[in-house]
Write a protein that holds these residues in place. Sequence first.
Motif, mmCIF file in Angstrom:
data_model
loop_
_atom_site.group_PDB
_atom_site.id
_atom_site.type_symbol
_atom_site.label_atom_id
_atom_site.label_comp_id
_atom_site.label_asym_id
_atom_site.label_seq_id
_atom_site.Cartn_x
_atom_site.Cartn_y
_atom_site.Cartn_z
ATOM 1 N N SER A 82 0.397 -0.953 0.163
ATOM 2 C CA SER A 82 -0.273 -0.162 -0.028
ATOM 3 C C SER A 82 0.615 1.567 -0.152
ATOM 4 O O SER A 82 2.020 1.157 0.668
ATOM 5 N N ASP A 83 0.069 2.391 -0.479
ATOM 6 C CA ASP A 83 0.954 3.464 -0.286
ATOM 7 C C ASP A 83 0.991 4.325 0.842
ATOM 8 O O ASP A 83 2.043 4.867 1.401
ATOM 9 N N GLU A 84 -0.234 3.657 1.372
ATOM 10 C CA GLU A 84 -0.044 3.984 3.466
ATOM 11 C C GLU A 84 0.944 3.278 4.355
ATOM 12 O O GLU A 84 1.065 1.963 3.833
ATOM 13 N N VAL A 85 1.307 3.660 4.832
ATOM 14 C CA VAL A 85 1.826 3.832 5.632
ATOM 15 C C VAL A 85 1.754 3.519 7.236
ATOM 16 O O VAL A 85 0.745 4.072 7.469
ATOM 17 N N ASN A 86 2.784 2.529 8.182
ATOM 18 C CA ASN A 86 2.440 3.209 8.770
ATOM 19 C C ASN A 86 4.208 3.321 10.070
ATOM 20 O O ASN A 86 5.116 2.331 9.714
ATOM 21 N N ILE A 87 3.693 3.236 11.107
ATOM 22 C CA ILE A 87 5.617 3.116 12.099
ATOM 23 C C ILE A 87 4.749 2.549 13.018
ATOM 24 O O ILE A 87 3.838 2.655 14.417
ATOM 25 N N TYR A 88 6.030 1.155 13.322
ATOM 26 C CA TYR A 88 5.522 1.198 14.999
ATOM 27 C C TYR A 88 7.666 1.093 15.431
ATOM 28 O O TYR A 88 8.753 1.434 14.645
ATOM 29 N N GLN A 89 7.507 1.020 16.693
ATOM 30 C CA GLN A 89 8.909 0.432 16.834
ATOM 31 C C GLN A 89 9.394 -1.037 17.224
ATOM 32 O O GLN A 89 8.375 -1.497 17.776
ATOM 33 N N GLU A 90 10.191 -0.918 16.663
ATOM 34 C CA GLU A 90 11.020 -2.304 16.241
ATOM 35 C C GLU A 90 11.971 -2.240 16.826
ATOM 36 O O GLU A 90 12.628 -1.527 17.093
ATOM 37 N N GLY A 91 12.276 -3.644 17.164
ATOM 38 C CA GLY A 91 13.751 -3.872 17.442
ATOM 39 C C GLY A 91 13.550 -5.632 17.279
ATOM 40 O O GLY A 91 12.929 -5.872 16.013
ATOM 41 N N CYS A 92 15.008 -5.706 17.116
ATOM 42 C CA CYS A 92 15.130 -7.354 16.771
ATOM 43 C C CYS A 92 16.734 -8.100 17.591
ATOM 44 O O CYS A 92 17.362 -7.709 18.408
ATOM 45 N N LEU A 93 15.911 -9.152 16.837
ATOM 46 C CA LEU A 93 16.573 -10.355 18.309
ATOM 47 C C LEU A 93 18.456 -9.896 18.368
ATOM 48 O O LEU A 93 18.731 -10.375 18.521
ATOM 49 N N SER A 94 18.559 -9.430 16.685
ATOM 50 C CA SER A 94 20.182 -9.302 16.438
ATOM 51 C C SER A 94 20.522 -7.879 17.198
ATOM 52 O O SER A 94 21.823 -7.887 16.724
ATOM 53 N N VAL A 95 19.415 -7.107 17.024
ATOM 54 C CA VAL A 95 20.298 -5.879 17.915
ATOM 55 C C VAL A 95 19.936 -5.330 19.102
ATOM 56 O O VAL A 95 18.654 -5.293 19.520
#
Length: 166
Positions: A82-95
């Motif tokens: 989609s053209d619409e976007v979302n913002i999530y606070q992301e994390g990562c098991l590798s970071v």
Amino acid sequence: MAILKILEYPHPVLKQKAEPVAKIDDEIKKILSNMLETMYDAPGIGLAAPQIGISKRMLVLDISENKDNPYIIINPEIIWKSDEVNIYQEGCLSVPEQYADVVRPEKIKLKYQNIDGKEQIIEADGLLATCIQHEMDHLNGVLFIDHLSRLKRNMLVKKLKKLQEA
Ligand SMILES: [Zn+2]
């Protein structure tokens, strides 16, 4: 089943483009089941094969509250976003222990093979769409910190290094 070691930034495998899975044999199925167990143990909501040192295009995820709705995704391809976007606070098991807001398309249509090699097409939005895109980035050697400004990324990397040295 076994808990696998999760590789952390800046391990070089995390920067590689992963190879397609040619054949879903017993070895691949065993790795995927170990990946699920490793993800639940961490705990995390997604894990891509490069994160355990296997540079193949496959990932597992489960965003359900009760951890009872796993997706096993092989050779994924985003066929629409989609053209619409979302913002999530992301994390990562590798970071580990680093989090930042990342902007991504809000909805996607995904084509992939399931564990039986059957082609699946699903539509995803919200957290599921974000999680799929985050995990698919791993298949292309991209981490969520690569989506951030250089300033923000350098800050997170610095904090991560401190944590890794401690
Ligand atoms: Zn990740």
